[in-house]
Motif scaffolding. Structure first.
Motif, PDB file in Angstrom:
ATOM      1  N   UNK A  40       3.823   2.884  -2.623  1.00  9.23           N
ATOM      2  CA  UNK A  40       3.319   3.276  -1.307  1.00  9.23           C
ATOM      3  C   UNK A  40       2.008   2.554  -1.009  1.00  9.23           C
ATOM      4  N   UNK A  41       1.152   2.401  -2.017  1.00  5.75           N
ATOM      5  CA  UNK A  41      -0.115   1.685  -1.840  1.00  5.75           C
ATOM      6  C   UNK A  41       0.128   0.230  -1.454  1.00  5.75           C
ATOM      7  N   UNK A  42       1.131  -0.402  -2.081  1.00  7.94           N
ATOM      8  CA  UNK A  42       1.450  -1.796  -1.750  1.00  7.94           C
ATOM      9  C   UNK A  42       1.849  -1.922  -0.284  1.00  7.94           C
ATOM     10  N   UNK A  43       2.679  -1.000   0.186  1.00 11.65           N
ATOM     11  CA  UNK A  43       3.093  -1.025   1.592  1.00 11.65           C
ATOM     12  C   UNK A  43       1.893  -0.849   2.512  1.00 11.65           C
ATOM     13  N   UNK A  44       0.999   0.042   2.145  1.00  8.85           N
ATOM     14  CA  UNK A  44      -0.198   0.272   2.954  1.00  8.85           C
ATOM     15  C   UNK A  44      -1.064  -0.977   3.008  1.00  8.85           C
ATOM     16  N   UNK A  45      -1.249  -1.618   1.874  1.00  7.74           N
ATOM     17  CA  UNK A  45      -2.084  -2.816   1.817  1.00  7.74           C
ATOM     18  C   UNK A  45      -1.535  -3.931   2.709  1.00  7.74           C
ATOM     19  N   UNK A  46      -0.225  -4.001   2.816  1.00  4.48           N
ATOM     20  CA  UNK A  46       0.395  -5.054   3.611  1.00  4.48           C
ATOM     21  C   UNK A  46       0.373  -4.755   5.109  1.00  4.48           C
ATOM     22  N   UNK A  47       0.533  -3.490   5.470  1.00 10.45           N
ATOM     23  CA  UNK A  47       0.819  -3.153   6.866  1.00 10.45           C
ATOM     24  C   UNK A  47      -0.330  -2.483   7.612  1.00 10.45           C
ATOM     25  N   UNK A  48      -1.235  -1.828   6.917  1.00  7.27           N
ATOM     26  CA  UNK A  48      -2.250  -1.016   7.596  1.00  7.27           C
ATOM     27  C   UNK A  48      -3.456  -1.856   8.012  1.00  7.27           C
ATOM     28  N   UNK A  49      -4.184  -1.426   9.051  1.00  6.97           N
ATOM     29  CA  UNK A  49      -5.419  -2.115   9.444  1.00  6.97           C
ATOM     30  C   UNK A  49      -6.459  -2.067   8.319  1.00  6.97           C
ATOM     31  N   UNK A  50      -7.379  -3.019   8.365  1.00  3.56           N
ATOM     32  CA  UNK A  50      -8.391  -3.147   7.319  1.00  3.56           C
ATOM     33  C   UNK A  50      -9.185  -1.857   7.128  1.00  3.56           C
ATOM     34  N   UNK A  51      -9.601  -1.229   8.211  1.00  2.00           N
ATOM     35  CA  UNK A  51     -10.417  -0.019   8.109  1.00  2.00           C
ATOM     36  C   UNK A  51      -9.665   1.100   7.412  1.00  2.00           C
ATOM     37  N   UNK A  52      -8.372   1.236   7.707  1.00  2.00           N
ATOM     38  CA  UNK A  52      -7.558   2.283   7.072  1.00  2.00           C
ATOM     39  C   UNK A  52      -7.456   2.042   5.575  1.00  2.00           C
ATOM     40  N   UNK A  53      -7.226   0.798   5.184  1.00  2.00           N
ATOM     41  CA  UNK A  53      -7.091   0.473   3.759  1.00  2.00           C
ATOM     42  C   UNK A  53      -8.405   0.730   3.022  1.00  2.00           C
ATOM     43  N   UNK A  54      -9.518   0.395   3.647  1.00  2.00           N
ATOM     44  CA  UNK A  54     -10.825   0.612   3.013  1.00  2.00           C
ATOM     45  C   UNK A  54     -11.091   2.100   2.803  1.00  2.00           C
ATOM     46  N   UNK A  55     -10.784   2.914   3.806  1.00  2.00           N
ATOM     47  CA  UNK A  55     -10.961   4.361   3.657  1.00  2.00           C
ATOM     48  C   UNK A  55     -10.016   4.900   2.586  1.00  2.00           C
ATOM     49  N   UNK A  56      -8.776   4.425   2.584  1.00  2.00           N
ATOM     50  CA  UNK A  56      -7.790   4.872   1.607  1.00  2.00           C
ATOM     51  C   UNK A  56      -8.257   4.601   0.182  1.00  2.00           C
ATOM     52  N   UNK A  57      -8.719   3.384  -0.079  1.00  2.00           N
ATOM     53  CA  UNK A  57      -9.192   3.033  -1.422  1.00  2.00           C
ATOM     54  C   UNK A  57     -10.385   3.886  -1.831  1.00  2.00           C
ATOM     55  N   UNK A  58     -11.270   4.150  -0.886  1.00  2.00           N
ATOM     56  CA  UNK A  58     -12.455   4.960  -1.180  1.00  2.00           C
ATOM     57  C   UNK A  58     -12.073   6.400  -1.506  1.00  2.00           C
ATOM     58  N   UNK A  59     -11.162   6.984  -0.727  1.00  2.00           N
ATOM     59  CA  UNK A  59     -10.735   8.360  -0.976  1.00  2.00           C
ATOM     60  C   UNK A  59     -10.022   8.462  -2.321  1.00  2.00           C
ATOM     61  N   UNK A  60      -9.174   7.479  -2.638  1.00  2.00           N
ATOM     62  CA  UNK A  60      -8.502   7.473  -3.952  1.00  2.00           C
ATOM     63  C   UNK A  60      -9.514   7.555  -5.081  1.00  2.00           C
ATOM     64  N   UNK A  61     -10.537   6.705  -4.996  1.00  2.00           N
ATOM     65  CA  UNK A  61     -11.547   6.693  -6.054  1.00  2.00           C
ATOM     66  C   UNK A  61     -12.243   8.041  -6.173  1.00  2.00           C
ATOM     67  N   UNK A  62     -12.597   8.646  -5.040  1.00  2.00           N
ATOM     68  CA  UNK A  62     -13.351   9.892  -5.094  1.00  2.00           C
ATOM     69  C   UNK A  62     -12.489  11.086  -5.492  1.00  2.00           C
ATOM     70  N   UNK A  63     -11.191  11.030  -5.236  1.00  2.00           N
ATOM     71  CA  UNK A  63     -10.310  12.075  -5.771  1.00  2.00           C
ATOM     72  C   UNK A  63     -10.320  12.010  -7.289  1.00  2.00           C
ATOM     73  N   UNK A  64     -10.218  10.807  -7.823  1.00  2.00           N
ATOM     74  CA  UNK A  64     -10.221  10.647  -9.283  1.00  2.00           C
ATOM     75  C   UNK A  64     -11.581  11.016  -9.872  1.00  2.00           C
TER      76      UNK A  64
END
Length: 222
Positions: A101-125
């Motif tokens: 799912x992350x690969x699909x997001x990286x390919x298709x989503x706008x830059x801002x969405x991907x940046x927020x997604x990566x940040x939230x992933x890190x902070x959940x962990x």
């Protein structure tokens, strides 16, 4: 007892390039890369590697802690995603692995969405680790606020650095500042054209008087 293993995702070159081009805190990129490669040290992964540790989620003890559970399916993580600017509400029957799912997001989503997604992933962990190792519980809204503040502060700093590095310098406004009375100041400059260059050194005291100076040509530059 053996849990199902979260598989590694085959990461295409275009996905890899998009990931490493993200203008976010480097550790956020590195963590998302570990997610894609299936090497996040969840309890299930450690258990399957032979480490005798608890298998179940530290917050929701009815499910083994896979990367999918830790970052997506855990009730706490679901609330975190919904509270984030992305407002994600994950479907219960999602068949893709989290890495796919992350690969699909990286390919298709706008830059801002991907940046927020990566940040939230890190902070959940990060919040999960604080609970496991420091016994510190975190509120979803508090973690979302910290994550977004960190991302915005980093991007502002990067933008300021880029602006400073590209802004033309007005040498007419530069002012020489005298050193303290117990010091001298050494100024060095170089100039030239083509293969002919020279180096100059001037030493001044705290009154601004030159007490020594030297100019020498540099060796020919090929």
């Amino acid at each position: 007892m053996q849990g199902a293993t979260s598989s590694s995702t085959v990461v295409r070159d275009d996905v890899r390039q998009r990931l490493w081009s993200l203008k976010i805190v480097p550790r956020f990129r590195h963590f998302l890369w570990r997610v894609l490669k299936g090497i996040v040290p969840t309890r299930q992964r450690l258990w399957n590697k032979g480490v005798r540790c608890p298998l179940f989620c530290p917050r929701f003890d009815q499910a083994a802690e896979s990367v999918e559970h830790a970052l997506r399916d855990c009730p706490w993580s679901r609330r975190m995603w919904f509270a984030s600017p992305l407002g994600f509400s994950w479907p219960a029957d999602l068949s893709q692995s989290f890495g796919e799912w992350c690969c699909s997001l990286l390919l298709d989503a706008p830059q801002e969405v991907v940046e927020i997604f990566a940040t939230v992933c890190y902070y959940i962990w990060r919040a999960r680790n604080l609970l496991c190792f420091d016994e510190k519980e975190s509120s979803e809204m508090g973690v979302v606020s910290l994550a977004m503040n960190t991302l915005h502060a980093y991007k502002e700093t990067q933008q300021q650095m880029e602006t400073h590095s590209t802004a033309p310098r007005d040498r007419s406004k530069q002012k020489w500042n005298a050193p303290p009375s117990y010091c001298v100041k050494v100024n060095v400059d170089a100039s030239g054209s083509g293969s002919s260059w020279g180096l100059a050194v001037v030493i001044r005291n705290h009154f601004g008087n030159a007490i020594a100076a030297q100019h020498r040509p540099l060796l020919q530059i090929l």
